[in-house]
Write a protein that holds these residues in place. Structure first.
Motif, PDB file in Angstrom:
ATOM      1  N   THR A  27      48.241  54.018  42.325  1.00 42.76           N
ATOM      2  CA  THR A  27      47.501  53.090  41.055  1.00 42.76           C
ATOM      3  C   THR A  27      48.324  51.823  40.573  1.00 42.76           C
ATOM      4  OG1 THR A  27      46.471  54.792  40.004  1.00 42.76           O
ATOM      5  CG2 THR A  27      46.569  52.806  38.991  1.00 42.76           C
ATOM      6  N   TYR A  29      46.840  48.980  39.017  1.00 42.80           N
ATOM      7  CA  TYR A  29      46.091  48.454  37.739  1.00 42.80           C
ATOM      8  C   TYR A  29      45.558  49.669  37.135  1.00 42.80           C
ATOM      9  CZ  TYR A  29      47.039  44.208  40.391  1.00 42.80           C
ATOM     10  OH  TYR A  29      47.645  43.175  41.288  1.00 42.80           O
ATOM     11  N   SER A  58      38.328  51.129  45.346  1.00 44.96           N
ATOM     12  CA  SER A  58      39.835  50.520  45.521  1.00 44.96           C
ATOM     13  C   SER A  58      40.746  51.352  46.116  1.00 44.96           C
ATOM     14  CB  SER A  58      40.287  50.199  43.996  1.00 44.96           C
ATOM     15  OG  SER A  58      40.503  51.036  43.280  1.00 44.96           O
ATOM     16  N   ILE A  62      42.868  50.774  41.559  1.00 40.10           N
ATOM     17  CA  ILE A  62      42.430  50.223  40.388  1.00 40.10           C
ATOM     18  C   ILE A  62      41.919  51.542  39.442  1.00 40.10           C
ATOM     19  CG2 ILE A  62      40.988  48.579  38.893  1.00 40.10           C
ATOM     20  CD1 ILE A  62      40.972  47.034  41.451  1.00 40.10           C
TER      21      ILE A  62
END
Length: 230
Positions: A27, A29, A58, A62
């Motif tokens: 991850t 964001y 993603s 994200i």
């Protein structure tokens, strides 16, 4: 009153991470999504689905942290936080958003659509595009329209079978001048309140009723103190 309730999913372009979600190794964001309804409400379930799709598309880069039950504030507060980057995504209703983009008031007019198909045909046409374009410069970027069903009146005094039945009733409305004026013109007394205050106000007799959709009427248990749903 069969006034279609149109929700607008909006987000602020500025990234500001206030999330408490557990990040995965890949991850990069984590964005925050504000929802004022409970976990099992239709629009909240839609938010969870949105978060899952973002994570999937993603490849885990994200993540969207859906914060429901109004824990980040009422809709007016959430919209302000959106504009200044305190929240990244939100599902907000037309009434509070119209304070930022006044053309949205058009979509709050009663009896605007013949049926749900007509509503979507309008919203996903050039008319809808023109309305969304009005957000430019507001600090909010609209993503899509959302619906949770038609808004109707409900109260604990009497069935509403015609306009005269509204006379004298204290009806909760959203914090919107247009909604207050509309209810006043129908003969009732508008009482602007946050959604979270409605149950207690019905219970204590501060208001006689409100106007909202079936999911809100049931999930917030307003039916316990307002048995007449029109």
């Amino acid at each position: 009153m069969k006034n279609k309730l149109v929700w607008l999913l909006a987000f602020i372009a500025m990234i500001f991470n206030i999330s408490c979600v557990r990040k995965k190794p890949d991850t990069e964001y984590v964005f925050t999504y504000a929802e004022n309804h409970p976990k099992d409400y239709p629009t909240t379930l839609g938010a969870f689905e949105f978060a899952e799709l973002v994570e999937e598309k993603s490849n885990g880069r994200i993540m969207i942290d859906v914060v429901y039950d109004g824990k980040l504030g009422d809709e007016l507060s959430v919209i302000k936080q959106l504009k200044f980057g305190g929240i990244d995504f939100a599902r907000a209703s037309i009434s509070p958003l119209s304070n930022e983009v006044s053309i949205l008031n058009v979509l709050q007019m009663p009896y605007l659509y013949r049926d749900e198909e007509h509503m979507w045909n309008v919203l996903y046409s050039e008319i809808g595009e023109e309305i969304l374009a009005e957000f430019e410069g507001s600090g909010i970027v609209p993503l899509s329209f959302y619906t949770a069903g038609a808004r109707n009146f409900y109260n604990n005094v009497r069935p509403i079978e015609n306009i005269k039945d509204l006379e004298g009733l204290k009806i909760r409305v959203q914090q919107s001048d247009l909604m207050k004026d509309m209810v006043k013109m129908l003969g009732a007394e508008p009482v602007a309140q946050e959604y979270s205050q409605v149950y207690a106000s019905l219970q204590r007799g501060v208001i006689d009723g409100a106007e909202n959709n079936i999911p809100s009427y049931i999930s917030a248990m307003h039916f316990q103190y307002a048995k007449y749903y029109t």
